[in-house]
Design a protein around this motif. Structure first.
Motif, PDB file in Angstrom:
ATOM      1  N   LEU A  43     -21.165 -13.846  93.789  1.00  8.60           N
ATOM      2  CA  LEU A  43     -20.172 -12.789  93.791  1.00  8.60           C
ATOM      3  C   LEU A  43     -18.942 -13.225  93.013  1.00  8.60           C
ATOM      4  N   GLN A  44     -18.290 -12.238  92.404  1.00  8.00           N
ATOM      5  CA  GLN A  44     -16.994 -12.455  91.768  1.00  8.00           C
ATOM      6  C   GLN A  44     -16.003 -11.439  92.333  1.00  8.00           C
ATOM      7  N   GLU A  45     -14.737 -11.791  92.208  1.00 11.38           N
ATOM      8  CA  GLU A  45     -13.628 -10.954  92.661  1.00 11.38           C
ATOM      9  C   GLU A  45     -13.775 -10.615  94.152  1.00 11.38           C
ATOM     10  N   THR A  46     -13.968 -11.655  94.947  1.00  7.67           N
ATOM     11  CA  THR A  46     -14.109 -11.456  96.393  1.00  7.67           C
ATOM     12  C   THR A  46     -12.792 -11.079  97.062  1.00  7.67           C
ATOM     13  N   LYS A  47     -11.672 -11.523  96.497  1.00  2.00           N
ATOM     14  CA  LYS A  47     -10.327 -11.125  96.945  1.00  2.00           C
ATOM     15  C   LYS A  47     -10.062 -11.438  98.418  1.00  2.00           C
ATOM     16  N   VAL A  48     -10.450 -12.617  98.867  1.00  2.00           N
ATOM     17  CA  VAL A  48     -10.207 -12.978 100.262  1.00  2.00           C
ATOM     18  C   VAL A  48     -10.065 -14.496 100.376  1.00  2.00           C
ATOM     19  N   ARG A  49      -9.137 -14.925 101.230  1.00  2.00           N
ATOM     20  CA  ARG A  49      -8.979 -16.349 101.517  1.00  2.00           C
ATOM     21  C   ARG A  49     -10.217 -16.876 102.216  1.00  2.00           C
ATOM     22  N   ASP A  50     -10.498 -18.160 102.021  1.00  2.00           N
ATOM     23  CA  ASP A  50     -11.689 -18.759 102.617  1.00  2.00           C
ATOM     24  C   ASP A  50     -11.708 -18.620 104.137  1.00  2.00           C
ATOM     25  N   ASP A  59     -24.539 -14.159 107.631  1.00  2.00           N
ATOM     26  CA  ASP A  59     -25.344 -14.758 108.708  1.00  2.00           C
ATOM     27  C   ASP A  59     -26.506 -13.836 109.063  1.00  2.00           C
ATOM     28  N   ALA A  60     -26.199 -12.566 109.220  1.00  2.00           N
ATOM     29  CA  ALA A  60     -27.194 -11.588 109.651  1.00  2.00           C
ATOM     30  C   ALA A  60     -28.328 -11.441 108.637  1.00  2.00           C
ATOM     31  N   HIS A  61     -28.042 -11.711 107.375  1.00  2.00           N
ATOM     32  CA  HIS A  61     -29.064 -11.571 106.337  1.00  2.00           C
ATOM     33  C   HIS A  61     -29.702 -12.900 105.949  1.00  2.00           C
ATOM     34  N   GLY A  62     -29.421 -13.956 106.692  1.00  2.00           N
ATOM     35  CA  GLY A  62     -30.128 -15.213 106.490  1.00  2.00           C
ATOM     36  C   GLY A  62     -29.621 -16.108 105.389  1.00  2.00           C
ATOM     37  N   TYR A  63     -28.371 -15.912 104.967  1.00  2.00           N
ATOM     38  CA  TYR A  63     -27.813 -16.785 103.927  1.00  2.00           C
ATOM     39  C   TYR A  63     -27.211 -18.017 104.603  1.00  2.00           C
ATOM     40  N   THR A  64     -28.041 -19.017 104.751  1.00  2.00           N
ATOM     41  CA  THR A  64     -27.657 -20.208 105.503  1.00  2.00           C
ATOM     42  C   THR A  64     -26.707 -21.114 104.737  1.00  2.00           C
ATOM     43  N   THR A  65     -26.689 -20.987 103.417  1.00  2.00           N
ATOM     44  CA  THR A  65     -25.758 -21.752 102.595  1.00  2.00           C
ATOM     45  C   THR A  65     -24.753 -20.798 101.975  1.00  2.00           C
ATOM     46  N   ARG A  66     -23.458 -21.105 102.161  1.00  2.00           N
ATOM     47  CA  ARG A  66     -22.406 -20.273 101.576  1.00  2.00           C
ATOM     48  C   ARG A  66     -21.338 -21.179 100.977  1.00  2.00           C
ATOM     49  N   LEU A  67     -21.139 -21.042  99.678  1.00  2.00           N
ATOM     50  CA  LEU A  67     -20.126 -21.795  98.960  1.00  2.00           C
ATOM     51  C   LEU A  67     -19.082 -20.791  98.494  1.00  2.00           C
ATOM     52  N   ILE A  68     -17.859 -20.938  98.959  1.00  2.00           N
ATOM     53  CA  ILE A  68     -16.838 -19.934  98.659  1.00  2.00           C
ATOM     54  C   ILE A  68     -15.574 -20.594  98.124  1.00  2.00           C
ATOM     55  N   LYS A  69     -14.912 -19.855  97.234  1.00  2.00           N
ATOM     56  CA  LYS A  69     -13.636 -20.292  96.690  1.00  2.00           C
ATOM     57  C   LYS A  69     -12.807 -19.040  96.452  1.00  2.00           C
ATOM     58  N   GLY A  70     -11.873 -18.761  97.364  1.00  2.00           N
ATOM     59  CA  GLY A  70     -11.178 -17.499  97.286  1.00  2.00           C
ATOM     60  C   GLY A  70      -9.687 -17.611  97.459  1.00  2.00           C
ATOM     61  N   GLN A  71      -9.023 -16.491  97.225  1.00  2.00           N
ATOM     62  CA  GLN A  71      -7.589 -16.383  97.410  1.00  2.00           C
ATOM     63  C   GLN A  71      -7.293 -14.928  97.761  1.00  2.00           C
ATOM     64  N   PRO A  72      -6.197 -14.654  98.404  1.00  2.00           N
ATOM     65  CA  PRO A  72      -5.957 -13.290  98.880  1.00  2.00           C
ATOM     66  C   PRO A  72      -5.677 -12.299  97.766  1.00  2.00           C
ATOM     67  N   GLY A  73      -6.441 -11.188  97.773  1.00  2.00           N
ATOM     68  CA  GLY A  73      -6.160 -10.059  96.899  1.00  2.00           C
ATOM     69  C   GLY A  73      -6.393 -10.262  95.426  1.00  2.00           C
ATOM     70  N   TYR A  74      -7.044 -11.373  95.026  1.00  3.64           N
ATOM     71  CA  TYR A  74      -7.105 -11.683  93.603  1.00  3.64           C
ATOM     72  C   TYR A  74      -8.228 -12.673  93.347  1.00  3.64           C
ATOM     73  N   GLY A  76     -11.551 -14.911  93.080  1.00  2.00           N
ATOM     74  CA  GLY A  76     -12.458 -15.381  94.119  1.00  2.00           C
ATOM     75  C   GLY A  76     -13.912 -15.315  93.692  1.00  2.00           C
ATOM     76  N   VAL A  77     -14.643 -16.429  93.904  1.00  4.97           N
ATOM     77  CA  VAL A  77     -16.065 -16.513  93.563  1.00  4.97           C
ATOM     78  C   VAL A  77     -16.815 -17.115  94.743  1.00  4.97           C
ATOM     79  N   ALA A  78     -18.111 -16.830  94.820  1.00  8.59           N
ATOM     80  CA  ALA A  78     -18.909 -17.325  95.940  1.00  8.59           C
ATOM     81  C   ALA A  78     -20.376 -17.397  95.542  1.00  8.59           C
ATOM     82  N   ILE A  79     -21.094 -18.332  96.157  1.00 13.78           N
ATOM     83  CA  ILE A  79     -22.541 -18.464  95.982  1.00 13.78           C
ATOM     84  C   ILE A  79     -23.174 -18.512  97.366  1.00 13.78           C
ATOM     85  N   PHE A  80     -24.217 -17.709  97.577  1.00 12.05           N
ATOM     86  CA  PHE A  80     -24.941 -17.674  98.841  1.00 12.05           C
ATOM     87  C   PHE A  80     -26.413 -17.950  98.566  1.00 12.05           C
ATOM     88  N   ALA A  81     -27.065 -18.655  99.468  1.00  7.98           N
ATOM     89  CA  ALA A  81     -28.488 -18.932  99.299  1.00  7.98           C
ATOM     90  C   ALA A  81     -29.187 -18.923 100.654  1.00  7.98           C
TER      91      ALA A  81
END
Length: 275
Positions: A43-50, A59-74, A76-81
């Motif tokens: 994902l890109q442009e998540t716009k949320v603090r970690d 969690d509900a969809h089984g993404y057991t690995t989540r790598l996030i790097k975000g900041q408020p309102g601006y 933000g990138v993330a990888i889920f697996a």
């Protein structure tokens, strides 16, 4: 602690999506994951603090690995697996720690890079527009980085909102958009140089001929976006040359752009055999 699932055998599905604020689009994301369930999601442009990230949905969809790097309102990138991947790197582009890159090492050793390139503002002049100047600096830095990757010869995948539509068929009107940020000659030429620096393979164009119109973004400013179809292809998936033969399928999920509270970007899903 329970062990994380092993990597799937055979082809995996990899999705990339500029979600334009994950917390504003939880229902949209839930529907997408229910229908498509990619093995890996960027994902890109998540716009949320970690510390405020909505983990429950993933969690509900089984993404057991989540790598996030975000900041408020601006930004933000993330990888889920759905299986174990390792954090590889979080690059500060042009010396700015503005959450535009995160990468993960996949089980076979392939490194997956998730980028959010600056949009660049509205004025395509680096002298008059600092945002546009910064965008060009980011592209130049990514070009030099791509050259270094080529020297190392590893296996890489690059995905994300690169905010440039490089081909004439990547925009609804090449002539009318030549002076519009995202399709100006300095941007498209810079992006093609970046692609050539690593011999990146455009995974979507691998399946969709360059002569065919193809978009991934439609402006909110157009109330009849689907009828007008004035789109641009700003979102990309590239692979290093040794993975070209591993590509199995690619598609832009245009229908997600028409959902309630949609992002202005549509997700892209690529199937690749890393086994």
């Amino acid at each position: 602690m329970p062990k994380k699932p092993a990597a799937p055998k055979g082809p995996i599905t990899l999705a990339t999506w500029n979600i334009n604020s994950i917390r504003a689009r939880l229902d949209l994301m839930d529907g997408f994951l229910r229908q498509y369930a990619p093995d890996v999601l960027c994902l890109q442009e998540t716009k949320v603090r970690d510390d405020q990230f909505p983990h429950e949905l993933f969690d509900a969809h089984g993404y057991t690995t989540r790598l996030i790097k975000g900041q408020p309102g601006y930004n933000g990138v993330a990888i889920f697996a759905k299986h174990q991947v390792e954090l590889h790197e979080m690059r500060a582009l042009c010396g700015r720690n503005d959450c535009r890159h995160i990468s993960a090492k996949l089980p076979d050793g392939t490194v997956l890079h998730n980028y959010y390139v600056p949009a660049g503002g509205d004025v395509p002049d680096p002298v008059k527009n600092d945002k546009f100047a910064h965008k060009l600096e980011v592209v130049a830095e990514m070009t030099a980085w791509s050259m270094e990757l080529k020297k190392k010869g590893g296996k890489e995948i690059l995905v994300g909102d690169l905010n440039i539509a490089p081909l004439e068929t990547d925009v609804w009107s090449h002539k009318q958009l030549l002076n519009v940020v995202s399709h100006t000659p300095v941007e498209t030429e810079g992006m093609l140089k970046m692609q050539a620096a690593r011999d990146w393979v455009d995974a979507v164009r691998h399946f969709v001929p360059a002569e065919q119109k193809l978009y991934s973004w439609w402006s909110y400013r157009s109330p009849n976006w689907e009828l007008a179809d004035k789109g641009r292809r700003l979102d990309h998936v590239w692979v290093s040359p040794q993975l070209k033969g591993k590509l199995k399928h690619a598609q832009v999920i245009k229908e997600m752009r028409g959902k309630e509270k949609a992002s202005d970007h549509a997700p892209i899903i690529v199937t690749i055999d890393l086994g």
